[in-house]
Design a protein around this motif. Structure first.
Motif, PDB file in Angstrom:
ATOM      1  N   ARG A 144      24.871  52.935  41.722  1.00  0.00           N
ATOM      2  CA  ARG A 144      24.050  51.722  41.660  1.00  0.00           C
ATOM      3  C   ARG A 144      24.899  50.585  41.113  1.00  0.00           C
ATOM      4  N   ALA A 145      24.552  49.378  41.490  1.00  0.00           N
ATOM      5  CA  ALA A 145      25.323  48.216  41.048  1.00  0.00           C
ATOM      6  C   ALA A 145      24.900  47.732  39.673  1.00  0.00           C
ATOM      7  N   ALA A 150      18.206  51.829  32.041  1.00  0.00           N
ATOM      8  CA  ALA A 150      18.053  53.187  32.559  1.00  0.00           C
ATOM      9  C   ALA A 150      17.197  53.161  33.828  1.00  0.00           C
ATOM     10  N   LEU A 151      17.460  54.102  34.718  1.00  0.00           N
ATOM     11  CA  LEU A 151      16.733  54.161  35.978  1.00  0.00           C
ATOM     12  C   LEU A 151      16.567  55.612  36.400  1.00  0.00           C
ATOM     13  N   GLN A 152      15.377  55.926  36.913  1.00  0.00           N
ATOM     14  CA  GLN A 152      15.160  57.245  37.490  1.00  0.00           C
ATOM     15  C   GLN A 152      14.546  57.089  38.877  1.00  0.00           C
ATOM     16  N   ILE A 166      16.944  61.714  40.003  1.00  0.00           N
ATOM     17  CA  ILE A 166      18.264  61.080  39.932  1.00  0.00           C
ATOM     18  C   ILE A 166      18.215  60.162  38.724  1.00  0.00           C
ATOM     19  N   ASP A 167      18.972  60.484  37.690  1.00  0.00           N
ATOM     20  CA  ASP A 167      18.875  59.772  36.410  1.00  0.00           C
ATOM     21  C   ASP A 167      20.139  58.993  36.093  1.00  0.00           C
ATOM     22  N   TRP A 168      19.954  57.696  35.819  1.00  0.00           N
ATOM     23  CA  TRP A 168      21.028  56.853  35.301  1.00  0.00           C
ATOM     24  C   TRP A 168      20.653  56.398  33.891  1.00  0.00           C
ATOM     25  N   THR A 174      26.837  55.792  38.001  1.00  0.00           N
ATOM     26  CA  THR A 174      26.737  56.953  38.882  1.00  0.00           C
ATOM     27  C   THR A 174      25.773  57.982  38.295  1.00  0.00           C
ATOM     28  N   ALA A 175      25.158  58.740  39.197  1.00  0.00           N
ATOM     29  CA  ALA A 175      24.241  59.799  38.798  1.00  0.00           C
ATOM     30  C   ALA A 175      24.426  60.983  39.733  1.00  0.00           C
TER      31      ALA A 175
END
Length: 239
Positions: A144-145, A150-152, A166-168, A174-175
């Protein structure tokens, strides 16, 4: 734990990827019997008439030109007069490549200011629908850019039960591919965000890791398998 693709997946391909690794790709041709982007096995019989010509990119990165009349396995002279960059760019943009992309699918909104040059060509983009390629035996990761929060995302295989996360964490670009979801070459996967209507649909194509040893070969194999955005990233690296 990151998911690694076994080389056995390279032979467990659906019809869209059954010929993902061959000996030659047709870069240029004016012969009616061939077309740009076609895959040719090394032992195929090439038949060319008078004044017909074909330019091939071999699996080891060599570029060979064959002029007619000719009948036999691919053999020819080194093609010194070929504009490789232009030929590969045409290959990427050629809509008649052997392996079609997904066609009309609904993609998640693209991120403004997404800097594609920061993305590793072999990382998957979870926000874009279409074919995306990975290498056998390599870790499979999403990129992801924007890593400011945090992002899921949720990864699903249509028609199969279960999903994977998919966890950042904050600061991570990267994840890993979720260990709970088997990665099968040629299969479709849906990436969605909880609470959002939009999603991305990705067909993952596993390519033989040997293609990454030569830049122009990697570009060609990405292009003919419909992984165009990845091919364009590598094309920018071509001298």
């Amino acid at each position: 734990m990151r998911t690694k693709i076994s080389t056995v997946f390279a032979v467990l391909l659906c019809s869209a990827t059954a010929a993902a690794w061959a000996d030659f790709v047709v870069l240029e041709t004016d012969a009616d019997a061939f077309r740009t982007g076609q895959l040719l096995a090394g032992d195929v019989t090439v038949s060319l008439g008078e004044n017909e010509r074909i330019v091939l990119l071999s699996a080891d990165g060599s570029i060979v030109a064959i002029s007619g009349p000719y009948e036999g396995v691919p053999r020819g002279r080194d093609a010194q007069d070929v504009d490789v960059r232009n030929a590969l760019a045409h290959l990427i943009d050629n809509s008649d490549n052997l392996h079609a992309t997904l066609g009309s699918t609904r993609a998640a909104p693209q991120r403004p200011g997404d800097p594609p040059d920061e993305r590793d060509a072999w990382h998957l983009d979870p926000f874009s629908s279409g074919n995306q390629c990975v290498l056998s035996g390599r870790d499979v990761v999403f990129w992801r850019a924007d890593d400011t929060a945090a992002l899921q995302l949720v990864l699903q295989r249509p028609g199969k039960n279960g999903d994977g996360a998919i966890d950042w964490p904050t600061g991570a670009s990267t994840a890993s591919w979720p260990a709970a979801i088997p990665l099968v070459s040629g299969e479709l996967y849906v990436v969605r965000r909880k609470g959002w209507m939009d999603n991305a649909m990705i067909r993952v194509v596993v390519l033989d890791s040997a293609i990454s040893e030569t830049l122009q070969t990697a570009i060609a194999w990405l292009a003919i398998n419909g992984c165009r955005s990845q091919a364009r990233i590598l094309l920018r690296q071509l001298p």
